[in-house]
Design a protein around this motif. Structure first.
Motif, PDB file in Angstrom:
ATOM      1  N   HIS A   1      -8.909   2.793   7.355  1.00 30.94           N
ATOM      2  CA  HIS A   1      -7.732   2.948   6.420  1.00 30.94           C
ATOM      3  C   HIS A   1      -6.767   4.027   6.650  1.00 30.94           C
ATOM      4  O   HIS A   1      -5.446   3.879   6.543  1.00 30.94           O
ATOM      5  CB  HIS A   1      -8.105   3.207   4.984  1.00 30.94           C
ATOM      6  CG  HIS A   1      -6.950   3.175   3.979  1.00 30.94           C
ATOM      7  ND1 HIS A   1      -6.372   1.940   3.787  1.00 30.94           N
ATOM      8  CD2 HIS A   1      -6.607   4.106   2.982  1.00 30.94           C
ATOM      9  CE1 HIS A   1      -5.579   2.213   2.776  1.00 30.94           C
ATOM     10  NE2 HIS A   1      -5.566   3.447   2.448  1.00 30.94           N
TER      11      HIS A   1
ATOM     12  N   VAL B   1       0.870  -1.035  -0.041  1.00 28.92           N
ATOM     13  CA  VAL B   1       0.057   0.042   0.055  1.00 28.92           C
ATOM     14  C   VAL B   1       0.801   1.257   0.001  1.00 28.92           C
ATOM     15  O   VAL B   1       0.636   2.156  -0.753  1.00 28.92           O
ATOM     16  CB  VAL B   1      -0.737   0.103   1.329  1.00 28.92           C
ATOM     17  CG1 VAL B   1      -1.946   1.361   1.111  1.00 28.92           C
ATOM     18  CG2 VAL B   1      -1.877  -1.254   1.191  1.00 28.92           C
TER      19      VAL B   1
ATOM     20  N   HIS C   1      -1.131   4.047   6.597  1.00 29.14           N
ATOM     21  CA  HIS C   1      -1.406   5.246   6.870  1.00 29.14           C
ATOM     22  C   HIS C   1      -0.847   5.999   8.131  1.00 29.14           C
ATOM     23  O   HIS C   1      -1.744   7.026   8.624  1.00 29.14           O
ATOM     24  CB  HIS C   1      -2.329   5.864   6.066  1.00 29.14           C
ATOM     25  CG  HIS C   1      -2.803   5.809   4.758  1.00 29.14           C
ATOM     26  ND1 HIS C   1      -2.156   6.617   3.832  1.00 29.14           N
ATOM     27  CD2 HIS C   1      -3.536   5.043   4.264  1.00 29.14           C
ATOM     28  CE1 HIS C   1      -2.321   6.086   2.760  1.00 29.14           C
ATOM     29  NE2 HIS C   1      -3.195   5.177   2.704  1.00 29.14           N
TER      30      HIS C   1
ATOM     31  N   HIS D   1      -9.167   8.529   2.644  1.00 26.71           N
ATOM     32  CA  HIS D   1      -7.852   9.338   3.080  1.00 26.71           C
ATOM     33  C   HIS D   1      -8.242  10.499   3.576  1.00 26.71           C
ATOM     34  O   HIS D   1      -9.063  11.478   2.813  1.00 26.71           O
ATOM     35  CB  HIS D   1      -7.067   9.496   1.412  1.00 26.71           C
ATOM     36  CG  HIS D   1      -6.498   7.927   0.948  1.00 26.71           C
ATOM     37  ND1 HIS D   1      -6.990   7.284   0.002  1.00 26.71           N
ATOM     38  CD2 HIS D   1      -5.851   7.203   1.626  1.00 26.71           C
ATOM     39  CE1 HIS D   1      -6.597   6.320  -0.227  1.00 26.71           C
ATOM     40  NE2 HIS D   1      -5.577   6.042   0.707  1.00 26.71           N
TER      41      HIS D   1
ATOM     42  N   HIS E   1       0.298   4.179  -3.517  1.00 24.49           N
ATOM     43  CA  HIS E   1       1.000   5.338  -2.905  1.00 24.49           C
ATOM     44  C   HIS E   1       2.350   5.394  -2.958  1.00 24.49           C
ATOM     45  O   HIS E   1       2.719   4.426  -3.337  1.00 24.49           O
ATOM     46  CB  HIS E   1       0.623   5.531  -1.306  1.00 24.49           C
ATOM     47  CG  HIS E   1      -0.608   5.382  -0.913  1.00 24.49           C
ATOM     48  ND1 HIS E   1      -1.559   6.527  -1.123  1.00 24.49           N
ATOM     49  CD2 HIS E   1      -1.716   4.539  -0.239  1.00 24.49           C
ATOM     50  CE1 HIS E   1      -2.689   6.448  -0.649  1.00 24.49           C
ATOM     51  NE2 HIS E   1      -2.775   5.185  -0.368  1.00 24.49           N
TER      52      HIS E   1
HETATM   53 FE   LIG Z   1      -4.394   4.735   1.125  1.00 22.41          FE
END
Ligand SMILES: [Fe+2]
Length: 443
Positions: free
Chosen positions: A198, A106, A150, A261, A435
């Motif tokens: 997420h 990711v 993240h 996000h 990403h």
């Molecule tokens: Fe993401």
């Protein structure tokens, strides 16, 4: 759910690992832009995706791509699958037991002297800037059992804030790692049921976790679904705000939604927190037949303002352009900021175009990408010693359909609607992926 042709075009896997040097460049790469752009994404070890929706795309094997820029030249490109147990089972069975059982496809993080490829909840994998796999994290021991892809770094303190959401108890853990990589906070957070989380946000004083309208429904597995997640009208959406170094978690109910996000968050004053995010009014809602998902509406920029004293939240849409993959100058993460960049998402099957919002003036710029081509998440790189927030460059990988190759486009962070400063021409495709990160040359 939208169908994407995963085995041709922008998302299609590449079949091998290569090392290329001295890539052709149109324009002039800035001499002070020295480092590696690393991108991460799913690229099946067998070279082909097994189907054509996001659930066929998201879980596939991690492949990293690195484009090195140095002294005004594009010195190299390389790509490597992450060396995991999954990789060894296909390419090197004798090595299987020695490698980590994870799939970090990711994101990529640089923190406390360690570069980590990150997965959705699984164990991070330490790598080098040359994309060699080192193995389990040696400096972030609080995260070795898994964490979000993240986490957020406060550039002013060097601290990293993270969480782990799990379908098993404890459903949610929150942690802080100091600038040297030592875990300083690691707490379980009480949740009555698991939630799909997420991303997260931080301010200078608090961390924000997102318990939204997508939750687990394990009965879906027995009905043939591959993933036990769906929109739940019975799962109230709420923002959880916890003091950075631990304390009471306070929950604030918001309108039903899903957020993939976060853009950024900050303390507007002692009792007011601002959170900007890309918000979806609906996500993974099962159709009436119980077998398929409805089409997800596209996401737009949204602002939440949380009054900690009154215990209230106000929310509003900032703009109506459909966007995803937002990025900022990460020196501002958790602090007041003005500029954000994001990929445009004109339809559910493509990212095409880049936007730059000036939240102070309300103006917006666009870098347009021709129909048929597609682009990655834009990564902002601050000019060394810059004082202005937007003084830097925006790095965007653009897939060119006509040649089935990718370009790295370098835009002026202040004027993304001007012609690119430079374009690096790759002779092959960097698949769409998720990403990316900029690793300065001294990483
Ligand atoms: Fe993401």
């Amino acid at each position: 759910m939208a169908t994407i042709d995963l085995n041709s075009g922008a998302a299609a896997a590449v079949l091998d690992e290569v090392d290329l040097v001295d890539l052709p460049v149109i324009g002039a790469i800035p001499e002070d832009l020295n480092g590696v752009l690393v991108r991460n994404g799913p690229n099946p070890l067998g070279g082909r995706f097994k189907g054509n929706d996001v659930l066929d795309w998201w879980p596939e094997d991690a492949m990293l791509h690195g484009i090195s820029l140095h002294g005004g030249r594009a010195t190299s490109y390389r790509n490597r699958w992450a060396r995991t147990k999954r990789w060894a089972d296909v390419y090197s069975p004798d090595a299987s037991l020695a490698l980590l059982d994870t799939n970090p496809n990711v994101n990529v993080l640089y923190h406390a002297g360690e570069i980590l490829a990150l997965s959705e909840g699984g164990a991070p994998l330490a790598i080098t800037a040359k994309l060699e796999t080192l193995g389990a994290s040696r400096r972030h021991l609080g995260m070795t059992n898994g964490m979000t892809a993240h986490p957020k770094v406060d550039a002013q303190t060097g601290e990293l804030m993270t969480f782990r959401a799990d379908w098993k108890k404890p459903f949610l853990r929150y942690g802080v790692t100091d600038a040297e990589g030592t875990s300083s906070v690691d707490v379980d957070i009480e949740m009555s049921s698991p939630s799909m989380m997420h991303d997260m946000a931080i301010t200078a004083t608090h961390s924000i976790l997102l318990d939204l309208s997508v939750g687990y429904d394990f009965s879906m597995l027995s009905r043939g679904h591959r993933m036990p997640l769906r929109w739940r009208d019975d799962h109230r959406a709420r923002l959880g705000i916890i003091p950075r170094h631990g304390g009471e978690m306070r929950w604030f109910e918001i309108a039903p939604c899903f957020i993939q996000h976060v853009v950024n968050a900050y303390d507007a004053d002692e009792s007011t927190v601002v959170l900007d995010a890309v918000r979806y009014p609906q996500y993974f809602r099962l159709a009436d037949n119980g077998l398929t998902f409805e089409e997800n509406p596209l996401g737009v920029l949204w602002r939440y303002v949380i009054d900690l004293d009154r215990g209230t939240v106000t929310e509003r849409q900032i703009d109506d352009v459909c966007i995803e993959l937002p990025r900022i100058n990460e020196g501002r993460t958790g602090h007041p900021y003005r500029f954000l960049y994001a990929a445009e998402q004109p339809t559910n099957t493509e990212f095409r175009g880049v936007v730059r919002y000036d939240l102070e003036s309300g103006s917006m710029q666009r870098y347009r990408v021709p129909e048929g081509d597609q682009n990655s998440e834009p990564v902002f790189v601050a000019r060394p010693n810059a004082s202005d927030e937007d003084d830097g460059w925006l790095l965007v990988c653009v897939y060119r359909r006509a040649t089935d190759t990718s370009d790295l486009v370098i835009l002026d962070g202040r004027n993304i609607d001007s012609d690119p400063i430079a374009t690096v021409r790759l002779p092959r495709r960097i698949p769409a992926g998720f990403h990316g990160v900029w690793l300065p040359k001294d990483c």
